[in-house]
Design an enzyme around this catalytic site. Structure first.
Site, PDB file in Angstrom:
ATOM      1  N   MET A   1     -11.106 -13.599  -5.511  1.00  0.00           N
ATOM      2  CA  MET A   1     -10.255 -13.428  -6.698  1.00  0.00           C
ATOM      3  C   MET A   1     -10.922 -12.560  -7.766  1.00  0.00           C
ATOM      4  O   MET A   1     -10.287 -11.701  -8.373  1.00  0.00           O
ATOM      5  CB  MET A   1      -9.883 -14.794  -7.291  1.00  0.00           C
ATOM      6  CG  MET A   1      -8.935 -14.679  -8.470  1.00  0.00           C
ATOM      7  SD  MET A   1      -8.540 -16.255  -9.234  1.00  0.00           S
ATOM      8  CE  MET A   1      -7.365 -16.934  -8.085  1.00  0.00           C
TER       9      MET A   1
ATOM     10  N   TYR B   1     -16.013 -15.795   1.506  1.00  0.00           N
ATOM     11  CA  TYR B   1     -15.055 -16.728   2.100  1.00  0.00           C
ATOM     12  C   TYR B   1     -14.814 -16.402   3.570  1.00  0.00           C
ATOM     13  O   TYR B   1     -14.601 -15.250   3.935  1.00  0.00           O
ATOM     14  CB  TYR B   1     -13.713 -16.654   1.370  1.00  0.00           C
ATOM     15  CG  TYR B   1     -13.745 -17.295  -0.003  1.00  0.00           C
ATOM     16  CD1 TYR B   1     -14.001 -18.659  -0.148  1.00  0.00           C
ATOM     17  CD2 TYR B   1     -13.502 -16.539  -1.140  1.00  0.00           C
ATOM     18  CE1 TYR B   1     -14.017 -19.247  -1.408  1.00  0.00           C
ATOM     19  CE2 TYR B   1     -13.508 -17.112  -2.399  1.00  0.00           C
ATOM     20  CZ  TYR B   1     -13.773 -18.480  -2.530  1.00  0.00           C
ATOM     21  OH  TYR B   1     -13.782 -19.046  -3.767  1.00  0.00           O
TER      22      TYR B   1
ATOM     23  N   ARG C   1      19.349   3.300   1.367  1.00  0.00           N
ATOM     24  CA  ARG C   1      18.887   2.327   0.378  1.00  0.00           C
ATOM     25  C   ARG C   1      19.919   2.340  -0.739  1.00  0.00           C
ATOM     26  O   ARG C   1      20.852   1.584  -0.715  1.00  0.00           O
ATOM     27  CB  ARG C   1      17.470   2.711  -0.071  1.00  0.00           C
ATOM     28  CG  ARG C   1      16.721   1.599  -0.746  1.00  0.00           C
ATOM     29  CD  ARG C   1      15.327   1.999  -1.159  1.00  0.00           C
ATOM     30  NE  ARG C   1      15.313   3.144  -2.059  1.00  0.00           N
ATOM     31  CZ  ARG C   1      14.223   3.648  -2.633  1.00  0.00           C
ATOM     32  NH1 ARG C   1      13.031   3.121  -2.362  1.00  0.00           N
ATOM     33  NH2 ARG C   1      14.292   4.670  -3.451  1.00  0.00           N
TER      34      ARG C   1
ATOM     35  N   LYS D   1       8.323   4.694 -14.157  1.00  0.00           N
ATOM     36  CA  LYS D   1       8.683   3.318 -13.791  1.00  0.00           C
ATOM     37  C   LYS D   1       7.408   2.501 -13.550  1.00  0.00           C
ATOM     38  O   LYS D   1       6.322   3.071 -13.401  1.00  0.00           O
ATOM     39  CB  LYS D   1       9.562   3.334 -12.546  1.00  0.00           C
ATOM     40  CG  LYS D   1       8.908   3.957 -11.317  1.00  0.00           C
ATOM     41  CD  LYS D   1       9.911   4.151 -10.182  1.00  0.00           C
ATOM     42  CE  LYS D   1       9.272   4.835  -8.990  1.00  0.00           C
ATOM     43  NZ  LYS D   1      10.259   5.158  -7.957  1.00  0.00           N
TER      44      LYS D   1
HETATM   45  C1  LIG Z   1       9.947   6.547  -7.756  1.00  0.00           C
HETATM   46  C2  LIG Z   1      10.967   7.611  -7.605  1.00  0.00           C
HETATM   47  C3  LIG Z   1      10.605   8.960  -7.692  1.00  0.00           C
HETATM   48  C4  LIG Z   1       9.169   9.416  -7.813  1.00  0.00           C
HETATM   49  O1  LIG Z   1       8.587   9.396  -6.524  1.00  0.00           O
HETATM   50  P1  LIG Z   1       7.076   9.888  -6.289  1.00  0.00           P
HETATM   51  O2  LIG Z   1       6.899   9.753  -4.821  1.00  0.00           O
HETATM   52  O3  LIG Z   1       6.215   8.918  -7.037  1.00  0.00           O
HETATM   53  O4  LIG Z   1       6.990  11.256  -6.808  1.00  0.00           O
HETATM   54  C5  LIG Z   1      11.619   9.892  -7.634  1.00  0.00           C
HETATM   55  N1  LIG Z   1      12.918   9.534  -7.494  1.00  0.00           N
HETATM   56  C6  LIG Z   1      13.290   8.242  -7.379  1.00  0.00           C
HETATM   57  C7  LIG Z   1      14.722   7.911  -7.199  1.00  0.00           C
HETATM   58  C8  LIG Z   1      12.334   7.234  -7.419  1.00  0.00           C
HETATM   59  O5  LIG Z   1      12.711   5.967  -7.314  1.00  0.00           O
END
Ligand SMILES: *Cc1c(COP(=O)(O)O)cnc(C)c1O
Length: 358
Positions: free
Chosen positions: A302, A254, A131, A35
């Site tokens: 930046m 800054y 969640r 992802k």
């Molecule tokens: C992102 C995610 C993972 C992977 O988690 P890591 O901590 O990066 O290994 C596994 N399962 C779900 C549902 C996730 O959203």
């Protein structure tokens, strides 16, 4: 000559890290979690590098899943938030995608769909993270409905851990999971990276490692990536593009939040928050100059950050700088900036050129 910032993606490190996951979860099939553009490393590049190693790819966007299919990947592809509207379901069927089903609304869309093929489904149970996921009470009615839906194929039961990397661990969630799924003989999918490494008992069915594949520790407070045997995949590097000499009382950048207490030589690095370096990294955040450890001074801007060159007399314009990666774990930079490696890796900016290292 172009602006000297670049990111190097080490594909052999990626494959080595995947091999660590395989070795630590010998009984499980492994989703490579890709992802967020493979945690900033490039979806297509990572999928190609893991093509012959991963059992499947897990991500979020339907477009990305279709892109993988159209590029010829035949692995199972898991959509971690499933579908959002019923009109996406024909694409799931056409491209043989596996949705996570985590609400009654999705269940309703699926049971009333007429699809030309059966979809494998991941049914997600909320075991305390609160969640995504069905409650224990919702699970059995949904399971019965899906088991008798013609367009639903294999069902896998999944949950996600809130504290696999922390003191509290997973046992409290496992108790909920075992109780809610008693009597079900569907396969399961439990472990993220932290659980895979810390709780071998969760490595059954399909595990879902993400961050560890990219060479970062899921729990740097307990064990470093190096101790786990992981190697950094992304190295963000640049160069010094200017040098300044400060007198006591001179301030830097800054807001002038850093004041020199003695004469100082500082280097200006071509890397800032528009490249993905965290603006909230305070003075003192570790950085490598000429392969030597140094610390940042002043506020991240930046396009630039400043670094104290004390003890590095050889440093000058053109000196190589590593922001994180090879020689400086991203976990250390993340900790200094009050965040986690995930956020730094995912935030790598589009404008940073990428070099692949085989
Ligand atoms: C992102 C995610 C993972 C992977 O988690 P890591 O901590 O990066 O290994 C596994 N399962 C779900 C549902 C996730 O959203």
């Amino acid at each position: 000559m172009t602006r000297p910032i670049r990111t190097t993606i080490d594909l052999s490190a990626l494959r080595g890290n995947f091999a660590v996951a395989r070795q630590r979860a010998p009984g499980a099939s492994l989703w490579a979690v890709v992802k967020a553009n493979a945690y900033g490393h490039g979806l297509m590049r990572v999928a190609e590098a893991l093509d012959d190693m991963a059992d499947g790819f897990a991500l979020l966007d339907l477009d990305d899943a279709v892109t993988l299919r159209e590029a010829g990947f035949r692995h199972p592809i898991l959509l971690l938030e499933g579908f959002f509207e019923a009109d996406e379901l024909p694409l799931f069927a056409e491209f043989a995608l596996t949705p996570v089903v985590h609400t009654l609304e999705q269940t309703e869309m699926l049971t009333s769909a007429a699809l030309p093929a059966q979809l494998p489904v991941y049914l997600k149970l909320n075991t305390g993270m609160n969640r995504l996921g069905l409650s224990a009470e919702e699970l059995h009615p949904v399971l019965s409905a899906l088991e008798t839906t013609r367009c639903v194929g294999n069902i896998t039961l999944m949950t996600h851990y809130a504290d696999a990397d922390l003191e509290r661990g997973i046992d409290w969630q496992m108790a909920h999971f075992e109780e809610a799924t008693q009597g079900c003989d569907h396969p399961v999918s439990l472990a993220n990276s932290a659980a895979l490494l810390r709780y071998p008992k969760t490595c059954r069915g399909w595990a879902r490692p993400g961050i560890m594949l990219y060479g970062s520790s899921p729990f740097p407070q307990f064990e470093s990536a190096e101790q786990i045997g992981l190697r950094p995949v992304m190295t963000l590097s640049s160069e010094l593009i200017s040098i300044q000499h400060l007198q006591p009382g001179d301030r830097v950048g800054y807001g002038g939040i850093f004041t020199a207490e003695r004469p100082m030589r500082i280097g200006i690095v071509a890397c800032g928050y528009a490249d993905g370096y965290p603006r909230r990294a305070p003075s003192g955040t570790p950085i490598l100059v000429e392969g030597r450890r140094a610390r940042t001074v002043g506020r991240v801007s930046m396009d630039m950050i400043m670094v104290d060159l004390e003890g590095i007399p050889a440093a000058g314009i053109g000196s190589p700088v590593v922001l994180w990666g090879d020689g400086l774990p991203v976990d250390e930079v993340a900790t200094a900036a009050g965040t986690v490696s995930y956020e730094l890796l995912c935030a790598l900016a589009q404008r940073v050129p990428v070099i692949e290292k085989a």
